[in-house]
Motif scaffolding. Sequence first.
Motif, PDB file in Angstrom:
ATOM      1  N   PRO A 190     -57.171  45.585 -18.537  1.00  0.00           N
ATOM      2  CA  PRO A 190     -57.408  44.264 -17.934  1.00  0.00           C
ATOM      3  C   PRO A 190     -58.818  43.718 -18.105  1.00  0.00           C
ATOM      4  O   PRO A 190     -59.086  42.594 -17.668  1.00  0.00           O
ATOM      5  CB  PRO A 190     -57.138  44.545 -16.449  1.00  0.00           C
ATOM      6  N   GLN A 191     -59.708  44.443 -18.744  1.00  0.00           N
ATOM      7  CA  GLN A 191     -61.124  44.098 -18.673  1.00  0.00           C
ATOM      8  C   GLN A 191     -61.433  42.691 -19.186  1.00  0.00           C
ATOM      9  O   GLN A 191     -62.272  41.983 -18.613  1.00  0.00           O
ATOM     10  CB  GLN A 191     -61.952  45.143 -19.446  1.00  0.00           C
ATOM     11  N   MET A 192     -60.782  42.258 -20.255  1.00  0.00           N
ATOM     12  CA  MET A 192     -61.086  40.948 -20.844  1.00  0.00           C
ATOM     13  C   MET A 192     -60.042  39.890 -20.497  1.00  0.00           C
ATOM     14  O   MET A 192     -60.005  38.828 -21.129  1.00  0.00           O
ATOM     15  CB  MET A 192     -61.187  41.078 -22.370  1.00  0.00           C
ATOM     16  N   MET A 193     -59.225  40.160 -19.491  1.00  0.00           N
ATOM     17  CA  MET A 193     -58.079  39.283 -19.212  1.00  0.00           C
ATOM     18  C   MET A 193     -58.491  37.824 -18.978  1.00  0.00           C
ATOM     19  O   MET A 193     -57.993  36.911 -19.647  1.00  0.00           O
ATOM     20  CB  MET A 193     -57.309  39.805 -17.998  1.00  0.00           C
ATOM     21  N   MET A 194     -59.378  37.576 -18.041  1.00  0.00           N
ATOM     22  CA  MET A 194     -59.694  36.191 -17.687  1.00  0.00           C
ATOM     23  C   MET A 194     -60.375  35.467 -18.845  1.00  0.00           C
ATOM     24  O   MET A 194     -60.088  34.294 -19.098  1.00  0.00           O
ATOM     25  CB  MET A 194     -60.580  36.162 -16.439  1.00  0.00           C
ATOM     26  N   GLN A 195     -61.235  36.147 -19.572  1.00  0.00           N
ATOM     27  CA  GLN A 195     -61.903  35.523 -20.719  1.00  0.00           C
ATOM     28  C   GLN A 195     -60.898  35.211 -21.825  1.00  0.00           C
ATOM     29  O   GLN A 195     -60.961  34.144 -22.455  1.00  0.00           O
ATOM     30  CB  GLN A 195     -63.002  36.443 -21.239  1.00  0.00           C
ATOM     31  N   ALA A 196     -59.950  36.127 -22.054  1.00  0.00           N
ATOM     32  CA  ALA A 196     -58.937  35.892 -23.086  1.00  0.00           C
ATOM     33  C   ALA A 196     -58.049  34.705 -22.721  1.00  0.00           C
ATOM     34  O   ALA A 196     -57.720  33.873 -23.578  1.00  0.00           O
ATOM     35  CB  ALA A 196     -58.089  37.147 -23.269  1.00  0.00           C
ATOM     36  N   ILE A 197     -57.649  34.624 -21.465  1.00  0.00           N
ATOM     37  CA  ILE A 197     -56.822  33.488 -21.017  1.00  0.00           C
ATOM     38  C   ILE A 197     -57.575  32.180 -21.235  1.00  0.00           C
ATOM     39  O   ILE A 197     -57.019  31.185 -21.726  1.00  0.00           O
ATOM     40  CB  ILE A 197     -56.440  33.655 -19.534  1.00  0.00           C
ATOM     41  N   GLU A 198     -58.845  32.163 -20.861  1.00  0.00           N
ATOM     42  CA  GLU A 198     -59.651  30.943 -20.994  1.00  0.00           C
ATOM     43  C   GLU A 198     -59.761  30.511 -22.451  1.00  0.00           C
ATOM     44  O   GLU A 198     -59.581  29.327 -22.785  1.00  0.00           O
ATOM     45  CB  GLU A 198     -61.037  31.178 -20.396  1.00  0.00           C
ATOM     46  N   ILE A 199     -60.056  31.466 -23.338  1.00  0.00           N
ATOM     47  CA  ILE A 199     -60.185  31.139 -24.760  1.00  0.00           C
ATOM     48  C   ILE A 199     -58.858  30.638 -25.317  1.00  0.00           C
ATOM     49  O   ILE A 199     -58.817  29.642 -26.065  1.00  0.00           O
ATOM     50  CB  ILE A 199     -60.677  32.374 -25.538  1.00  0.00           C
ATOM     51  N   TYR A 200     -57.777  31.316 -24.975  1.00  0.00           N
ATOM     52  CA  TYR A 200     -56.457  30.917 -25.481  1.00  0.00           C
ATOM     53  C   TYR A 200     -56.119  29.492 -25.063  1.00  0.00           C
ATOM     54  O   TYR A 200     -55.717  28.658 -25.896  1.00  0.00           O
ATOM     55  CB  TYR A 200     -55.398  31.892 -24.965  1.00  0.00           C
TER      56      TYR A 200
END
Length: 328
Positions: A190-200
């Motif tokens: 889960p470490q990059m979850m929020m950043q990945a969602i934002e970029i996507y």
Amino acid sequence: MIPFSILDLSPIVEGGTAADSFHNSLDLAQHGERWGYNRFWLAEHHGMPGIASAATAVLIGHVAGGTSRIRVGAGGIMLPNHSPLVIAEQFGTLASLYPGRIDLGLGRAPGSDQATARALRRNLAADADEFPQDVVELMDYFSEAPRRNIRAVPGAGLDVPVWILGSSLFGAQLAAALGLPYAFASHFAPQMMMQAIEIYRATFRPSAQLDKPYVMLGFNVFAADTDEEAQVRATSMQQAFVNLRTGRPTKLKPPVPGYYDLLGTAERTMLDSVLSCTAIGSPETVERQLKAFIERTGADELMITAQIYDHAARLRSYEIAADIQRKG
């Protein structure tokens, strides 16, 4: 409430066999269909004593053949292990047998240790860095008018939704660039979850398959009639991660009451990190945790997994989650 789906690794429990796992996977899918789950996905892993879903397309056919409405798919196929044409033919076959019900999630990890990955190689030059080109090639095989002179039979012209799976920013960027739905492995990374969602969401380009971003997040649920019982059920998964991270992968072990309290600081810190996207408890406790996670992430769908030793207890956990989803 957003849709809930099921991610199954077809766990092989201590004292059980792969044949038992396949029977239980189909039983779970049949119950999930009755309870209103949206999808039932199986994941490709290799060389793991506790995971029976290595031949993912074969098992998808088994599950799809024993159900009638629920979507069945791969979460996912590790594409560097395979020729894109072979996967197009496999999933074209599945989509021909079970039209309108097959999903194809694609990942770029090998789903195994390095020695097993080398044994799986499709050729001596296979490279995970070629994943974007492989995805585009595979999607082309499904099109009505492929650019290549090679045709996937069956496959060409069939409706097989393609998803990008990931646990880093790379998958988010690729899914956004290709206009594909995105599934993030937050249930174990889960470490990059929020950043990945934002970029996507920020960089998404509409495509023929999808006109706006669609995010599905992995989430562990260990639900039982009481908080105490759920905590015990979760210890099988905790043991599996500790054993895996220390180089001793095993079959899924029976629960051990108080297991977490027996661990050292390093093991607890690791579990707190990798299993941070997890709900453990009674129906009321799990409902609060699920709703808080959905509110925090804005997920469009949850892919729920429950590595629970006892099959009846695993069914009960999924039943509780389905009741929460229906209540809204």
